[in-house]
Design an enzyme around this catalytic site. Structure first.
Site, mmCIF file in Angstrom:
data_model
loop_
_atom_site.group_PDB
_atom_site.id
_atom_site.type_symbol
_atom_site.label_atom_id
_atom_site.label_comp_id
_atom_site.label_asym_id
_atom_site.label_seq_id
_atom_site.Cartn_x
_atom_site.Cartn_y
_atom_site.Cartn_z
ATOM 1 C CG HIS A 1 19.139 5.318 -45.837
ATOM 2 N ND1 HIS A 1 18.664 5.248 -46.898
ATOM 3 C CD2 HIS A 1 20.238 6.100 -45.781
ATOM 4 C CE1 HIS A 1 19.614 5.809 -47.947
ATOM 5 N NE2 HIS A 1 20.552 6.298 -46.802
ATOM 6 C CB THR B 1 28.277 5.963 -45.741
ATOM 7 O OG1 THR B 1 28.457 6.859 -46.957
ATOM 8 C CG2 THR B 1 27.400 6.769 -44.586
ATOM 9 N N GLY B 2 29.849 3.243 -46.330
ATOM 10 C CA GLY B 2 30.628 2.218 -46.712
ATOM 11 C C GLY B 2 31.007 2.398 -48.210
ATOM 12 C CB THR B 3 28.873 2.482 -51.184
ATOM 13 O OG1 THR B 3 27.788 1.538 -50.847
ATOM 14 C CG2 THR B 3 28.865 2.007 -52.678
ATOM 15 C CB THR B 4 30.656 7.423 -49.668
ATOM 16 O OG1 THR B 4 29.185 7.173 -50.008
ATOM 17 C CG2 THR B 4 31.096 8.575 -50.138
ATOM 18 C CG HIS C 1 21.934 10.217 -50.982
ATOM 19 N ND1 HIS C 1 21.166 11.209 -50.320
ATOM 20 C CD2 HIS C 1 22.029 9.321 -49.788
ATOM 21 C CE1 HIS C 1 20.763 11.045 -49.029
ATOM 22 N NE2 HIS C 1 21.244 9.798 -48.653
ATOM 23 N NE ARG D 1 16.842 16.360 -32.914
ATOM 24 C CZ ARG D 1 17.486 15.819 -31.694
ATOM 25 N NH1 ARG D 1 18.199 14.774 -31.903
ATOM 26 N NH2 ARG D 1 17.325 16.269 -30.582
ATOM 27 C CG ASP E 1 23.148 7.903 -43.392
ATOM 28 O OD1 ASP E 1 23.681 8.959 -43.962
ATOM 29 O OD2 ASP E 1 23.193 6.550 -43.961
ATOM 30 C CG ASP F 1 18.813 5.299 -40.550
ATOM 31 O OD1 ASP F 1 17.568 5.507 -40.105
ATOM 32 O OD2 ASP F 1 19.315 4.559 -40.800
ATOM 33 N N GLY G 1 24.976 3.363 -46.111
ATOM 34 C CA GLY G 1 23.870 4.258 -45.560
ATOM 35 C C GLY G 1 22.744 3.544 -45.247
ATOM 36 C CG ASP H 1 19.451 12.307 -55.098
ATOM 37 O OD1 ASP H 1 18.796 13.588 -55.498
ATOM 38 O OD2 ASP H 1 19.294 11.334 -55.725
HETATM 39 O O1 LIG Z 1 22.983 6.142 -48.277
HETATM 40 C C1 LIG Z 1 24.077 6.843 -47.725
HETATM 41 C C2 LIG Z 1 23.716 8.003 -46.849
HETATM 42 O O2 LIG Z 1 22.736 8.449 -46.719
HETATM 43 C C3 LIG Z 1 25.580 6.633 -48.329
HETATM 44 O O3 LIG Z 1 25.806 5.241 -48.171
HETATM 45 P P1 LIG Z 1 26.881 4.601 -49.330
HETATM 46 O O4 LIG Z 1 28.223 5.426 -48.855
HETATM 47 O O5 LIG Z 1 27.088 3.125 -48.402
HETATM 48 O O6 LIG Z 1 26.386 4.383 -50.680
#
Ligand SMILES: O=C(CO)COP(=O)(O)O
Length: 158
Positions: free
Chosen positions: A100, A47-50, A21, A109, A73, A103, A68, A93
């Site tokens: 989301h 996930t995309g940004t990470t 997060h 789970r 996710d 998700d 995310g 976090d």
């Molecule tokens: O929100 C996230 C995981 O729940 C992470 O998404 P990003 O990596 O795109 O910020």
């Protein structure tokens, strides 16, 4: 009669999903940098940004899915179901509400259902990455989904 559980193998070269997060992204990038030697021996996605930020900052190759909040996710959860991701590091976090959240809960789970090792904070990730099992295949028992469907179809169809 087939068994309720089947043995699946997490391979020696693991397919690791990396997720953080926003408030935890710096912590995860630093963790990836500190563990770069180990991580570089495995296949990484996130996930995309990470994923993008880890690649930009550490040069580790991380395949990125959607962000995310846009379903990333869920994509990672689906890959767990398909047996294509077998290890998750998710620095979530606990102090910020996320749109989301369902998700995120669904991913937690499904990782439990499929007995996938999943770290939700740095200390757990440190213990997991230092485990001798990182360098070995690992057999674990997972619900026999075919038998589960057979049972349900037979019971509910009566
Ligand atoms: O929100 C996230 C995981 O729940 C992470 O998404 P990003 O990596 O795109 O910020």
């Amino acid at each position: 009669m087939s068994a309720d559980y089947i043995t699946m193998t997490i391979p020696k070269q693991k397919r690791i999903a990396l997720i953080a997060h926003d408030a935890k992204k710096e912590e995860l990038i630093k963790w990836c940098e500190d563990n770069r030697n180990i991580l570089s021996r495995h296949e990484l996605c996130g996930t995309g940004t990470t994923a993008r930020m880890i690649t930009d900052r550490t040069n580790l190759q991380v395949k990125g899915y959607n962000s995310g909040p846009l379903g990333g996710d869920q994509q990672i959860g689906a890959k767990i179901v398909e047996g294509r991701i077998d290890f998750v590091v998710f620095f979530s976090d606990p102090l910020t509400a996320a749109p989301h959240d369902p998700d995120v809960k669904a991913l937690l789970r499904i990782a439990q259902v499929y007995d996938i090792p999943m770290a939700n904070n740095k200390a757990t990730a440190d213990f997991m990455i230092q485990s001798k099992l990182m360098d070995e295949p690992y057999d674990h028992k997972v619900i026999n989904f075919q038998k589960n469907i057979d049972n349900r179809a037979n019971t509910l169809g009566k």
